[in-house]
Design an enzyme around this catalytic site. Structure first.
Site, PDB file in Angstrom:
ATOM      1  N   ASP A  30       1.045  -1.213   0.093  1.00 20.22           N
ATOM      2  CA  ASP A  30       0.029   0.013   0.075  1.00 20.22           C
ATOM      3  C   ASP A  30       0.817   1.177  -0.067  1.00 20.22           C
ATOM      4  O   ASP A  30       1.956   1.230   0.572  1.00 20.22           O
ATOM      5  CB  ASP A  30      -0.929   0.004   1.153  1.00 20.22           C
ATOM      6  CG  ASP A  30      -1.804  -1.177   1.332  1.00 20.22           C
ATOM      7  OD1 ASP A  30      -1.922  -1.894   0.255  1.00 20.22           O
ATOM      8  OD2 ASP A  30      -2.405  -1.347   2.351  1.00 20.22           O
ATOM      9  N   LYS A  41       0.227  -4.177  10.160  1.00 27.71           N
ATOM     10  CA  LYS A  41       0.452  -5.369  10.929  1.00 27.71           C
ATOM     11  C   LYS A  41      -0.659  -5.556  11.935  1.00 27.71           C
ATOM     12  O   LYS A  41      -0.930  -4.683  12.637  1.00 27.71           O
ATOM     13  CB  LYS A  41       1.984  -5.544  11.400  1.00 27.71           C
ATOM     14  CG  LYS A  41       3.066  -5.377  10.275  1.00 27.71           C
ATOM     15  CD  LYS A  41       2.859  -6.825   9.387  1.00 27.71           C
ATOM     16  CE  LYS A  41       4.011  -6.902   8.443  1.00 27.71           C
ATOM     17  NZ  LYS A  41       4.060  -8.024   7.551  1.00 27.71           N
ATOM     18  N   ASP A  99       2.861  -0.452   5.787  1.00 29.62           N
ATOM     19  CA  ASP A  99       2.714  -1.875   5.987  1.00 29.62           C
ATOM     20  C   ASP A  99       1.845  -2.061   7.328  1.00 29.62           C
ATOM     21  O   ASP A  99       2.274  -1.924   8.293  1.00 29.62           O
ATOM     22  CB  ASP A  99       4.140  -2.696   6.374  1.00 29.62           C
ATOM     23  CG  ASP A  99       3.835  -4.099   6.285  1.00 29.62           C
ATOM     24  OD1 ASP A  99       2.910  -4.449   5.616  1.00 29.62           O
ATOM     25  OD2 ASP A  99       5.095  -4.814   6.423  1.00 29.62           O
TER      26      ASP A  99
END
Length: 352
Positions: free
Chosen positions: A259, A273, A271
Site C-alpha cells: 500500500d 500489521k 505496512d
C-alpha cells in the site's frame, strides 16, 4: 653517716620490683602492646566458616557468572530447559556460539540504487485520481519470480530460526497440534478481514472523525478492535495512491504487494500489521522494516508507477482496541534497510 644511708637506700630500691604507681604511661602502653602481640601469636587459629565449601565448584560458578557479558540466558541454556520440559528438540537448530555475540554485518556485493534517478516523479497529481490496484499475475513469465515474503523467510538468521521454532513448540505444548493449527488459521483469517476493512475505509476516503455515527461502517467482532486501534492513525492517512498493488523490480527480479499513501503530508509505503503483544519500538517489528524498504525499492524501479517513494510506515494494530503504534522510516533509515535487503536477496540467490 648520711652518705652511707643514701647508698643503703639506693640498694634496697634497686632490689625491689617497681609497683604500678611508679610506672610511666609509656611503659604501660609498651607492655600492653607486647602482651597483645604475644597473645595473638600464641592463641589458636579461628575456624573459617567457608572451610567446608567446595572451593573448586564455587570458583567455577563465580567464573561462569562473571564471564556472562549480556545475559545468563543463551540459546543453548534455553534449549536445554526446553528439552527438560517439552522433550528433545527435533527440528530446531541451536545457533552457533559466535551468533550469540551478534550477527556479523555484511555489505551487499553490488549496491543497486534505491531510487530511479531517470524517473521524473510526478508530485503535482499525487492527491488526484483513484488508487492503483495492480493484481498479482503469476502468468506472463512471473511464475518463478520470488516474493519479498518468501525471500525473507528463507534467509532468516540461525537465531531467528531458533526462537521461531521455540515459540512454535511451546504453543503446540500448550494447545496441541490441532489447537495450534486452528490458532494459526484464526490469525490468518483475522489478518485478511482486517486488511479488507482497511481497504474499504481507505477507498472511501473517510475516517470516523469526519463521519456521523450513522455513516460509520460496522465491523465484525473479529476486526472491530483492530480498526479501533488504528482509528487515530487513519485520520492522518490521505491521498491513497495504491492499495494491495503489485510492485516488481525488473533488474533484481522480485515482487511484492503493498500500500502507498500520504501520511502526515509525506508519501509512504505503509505496512499494516496485527499483533497480540505491544510493539512500541521499531526493533519489535523484526524484519518488517526490511520488507518495507524492499517494496519501496521495487516501486521506484517499476514503470507502472510514475512517482518515487523514500519514506516508510509500519502500523501495528491490536485486537483489544488499544492505540496502535505507527513507526515511521525516514529516507536515511530506508537507505540502510535497503542495503540489508540487498544482502538478504544475495543470500537467497546463493541458496538457489
Amino acid at each position: 653517716m648520711r652518705r652511707n644511708e643514701q647508698q643503703s637506700r639506693y640498694k634496697s630500691l634497686k632490689r625491689e620490683p617497681p609497683n604500678e604507681a611508679s610506672l610511666s604511661p609509656q611503659c604501660t602502653s609498651l607492655s600492653v602492646r607486647m602482651f597483645s602481640a604475644c597473645h595473638c601469636l600464641t592463641s589458636p587459629k579461628r575456624q573459617s566458616p567457608y572451610s567446608s565449601v567446595d572451593s573448586e565448584r564455587y570458583s567455577s560458578l563465580v567464573k561462569s557468572v562473571m564471564s556472562s557479558r549480556v545475559s545468563s540466558q543463551t540459546p543453548e541454556s534455553l534449549q536445554a530447559e526446553d528439552e527438560h520440559v517439552f522433550g528433545p528438540v527435533v527440528k530446531a537448530q541451536t545457533p552457533s556460539s559466535s551468533s550469540s555475540s551478534g550477527p556479523k554485518m555484511r555489505v551487499p556485493k553490488t549496491l543497486h540504487p534505491f531510487l530511479n534517478c531517470e524517473e521524473n516523479p510526478e508530485t503535482d497529481d499525487l492527491e488526484q485520481g483513484p488508487p492503483t490496484r495492480i493484481a498479482l499475475n503469476r502468468g506472463q513469465g512471473r511464475s518463478s519470480v520470488p516474493s519479498v515474503t518468501r525471500i525473507l523467510q528463507q534467509t532468516l538468521s540461525p537465531d531467528q530460526i531458533f526462537y521461531l521454532e521455540r515459540w512454535r513448540r511451546k504453543m503446540i505444548a500448550e494447545l496441541g497440534e490441532e489447537g495450534f493449527k486452528e490458532y494459526s488459521q484464526n490469525l490468518f483469517r483475522q489478518g485478511k478481514l482486517f486488511h479488507s476493512a482497511l481497504e474499504n475505509t481507505l477507498e472511501s476516503g473517510g475516517t470516523q472523525q469526519n463521519q456521523s455515527p450513522s455513516e460509520r461502517p460496522e465491523y465484525s467482532a473479529e476486526v472491530q478492535g483492530y480498526m479501533q486501534s488504528v482509528s487515530h492513525i487513519l485520520e492522518d492517512v490521505r491521498a491513497v495512491r495504491a492499495i494491495e498493488s503489485t510492485v516488481h523490480h525488473g533488474t533484481l527480479n522480485y515482487l511484492g504487494i503493498a500500500d502507498f499513501s500520504m501520511f502526515l503530508g509525506v508519501l509512504c509505503v505503509i505496512d499494516w500489521k496485527t499483533s497480540e503483544k505491544p510493539k512500541p519500538f521499531l526493533s519489535n517489528t523484526y524484519d518488517n522494516p526490511i520488507q518495507v524498504a524492499a517494496y519501496a525499492g521495487a516501486l521506484n524501479n517499476d514503470s507502472n508507477y510514475k512517482y518515487q517513494v523514500e519514506n516508510g510506515l509500519i502500523v501495528v494494530a491490536y485486537k483489544d482496541g488499544s492505540p496502535g503504534h505507527a513507526h515511521q522510516l525516514k529516507p536515511e533509515l530506508m537507505q540502510e534497510y535497503w542495503k540489508t535487503w540487498l544482502v538478504r536477496l544475495e543470500e537467497f540467490t546463493e541458496q538457489r
